[in-house]
Design a protein around this motif. Structure first.
Motif, PDB file in Angstrom:
ATOM      1  N   CYS A  80      -0.904  -8.799  -3.203  1.00 16.10           N
ATOM      2  CA  CYS A  80      -1.155  -8.709  -1.763  1.00 16.10           C
ATOM      3  C   CYS A  80      -2.313  -7.776  -1.425  1.00 16.10           C
ATOM      4  O   CYS A  80      -2.635  -7.569  -0.259  1.00 16.10           O
ATOM      5  CB  CYS A  80       0.111  -8.259  -1.037  1.00 16.10           C
ATOM      6  SG  CYS A  80       0.530  -6.544  -1.385  1.00 16.10           S
ATOM      7  N   CYS A 103       4.281  -1.856  -5.882  1.00 11.99           N
ATOM      8  CA  CYS A 103       4.239  -2.505  -4.566  1.00 11.99           C
ATOM      9  C   CYS A 103       5.637  -2.960  -4.203  1.00 11.99           C
ATOM     10  O   CYS A 103       6.210  -3.827  -4.855  1.00 11.99           O
ATOM     11  CB  CYS A 103       3.289  -3.700  -4.564  1.00 11.99           C
ATOM     12  SG  CYS A 103       3.257  -4.520  -2.955  1.00 11.99           S
ATOM     13  N   CYS A 156      -2.275  -3.568  -5.392  1.00  8.36           N
ATOM     14  CA  CYS A 156      -1.405  -4.672  -5.793  1.00  8.36           C
ATOM     15  C   CYS A 156      -2.237  -5.937  -5.944  1.00  8.36           C
ATOM     16  O   CYS A 156      -2.951  -6.331  -5.012  1.00  8.36           O
ATOM     17  CB  CYS A 156      -0.307  -4.867  -4.754  1.00  8.36           C
ATOM     18  SG  CYS A 156       0.713  -6.304  -5.107  1.00  8.36           S
ATOM     19  N   CYS A 168       5.989  -6.748  -2.819  1.00 11.90           N
ATOM     20  CA  CYS A 168       5.966  -7.786  -3.862  1.00 11.90           C
ATOM     21  C   CYS A 168       6.963  -7.473  -4.968  1.00 11.90           C
ATOM     22  O   CYS A 168       7.230  -8.304  -5.817  1.00 11.90           O
ATOM     23  CB  CYS A 168       4.575  -7.909  -4.462  1.00 11.90           C
ATOM     24  SG  CYS A 168       3.303  -8.211  -3.238  1.00 11.90           S
TER      25      CYS A 168
HETATM   26 ZN   LIG Z   1       1.948  -6.383  -3.222  1.00  7.15          ZN
END
Ligand SMILES: [Zn+2]
Length: 147
Positions: free
Chosen positions: A39, A24, A36, A27
């Protein structure tokens, strides 16, 4: 193995997936499950350790091929195939000359045309494979050793 180009492409893609981890970018974390945890996004890049992070697998495949295989030297390979088809030496007057050298020197245009035709034929038969529209070729047999 004697795989078709499509089979080789599929297996290379699989290899690229196996060697990378979903990542991701927002992040900046691995997301090994494909989602992820931070998120909940599943819009993930692929991370190839030490090399980088990017969407898709084409760049991973390109990297693996570059690192682990030697591209076909088309000039050399074509010359080799011509040498296999004709007498090694040609007599002109009192001179005994290297057939391939005179052919190249006397008509480089014809030589170049024959080489491009030979390349397309090899590619069509699947002996050599390119993933960048003909800029670089690899031997199918070399690629198969990776799969
Ligand atoms: Zn993420």
């Amino acid at each position: 193995m004697n795989l078709t180009k499509t089979e080789i492409e599929q297996k290379l893609e699989q290899l690229a997936f196996d060697r990378t981890t979903p990542f991701c970018y927002s992040c900046y974390k691995d997301a090994p499950t494909g989602t992820c945890k931070a998120c909940m996004s599943d819009d993930l890049m692929r991370c190839l350790p030490v090399v980088g992070v990017e969407y898709g697998t084409n760049w991973v495949i390109k990297h693996i091929l570059q690192e682990e295989l030697t591209p076909v030297n088309l000039d050399e390979a074509f010359e080799e195939s011509v040498r296999g088809c004709y007498e090694e030496q040609t007599t002109a007057g009192w001179m005994t000359l290297d057939t391939v050298s005179i052919m190249k020197e006397m008509d480089s245009v014809s030589w170049g045309c024959a080489q491009s035709e030979w390349e397309s034929q090899e590619a069509e038969e699947g002996t050599i494979i390119s993933f960048d529209a003909g800029a670089t070729y690899y031997y199918a047999s070399d690629i198969e050793t990776l799969l």
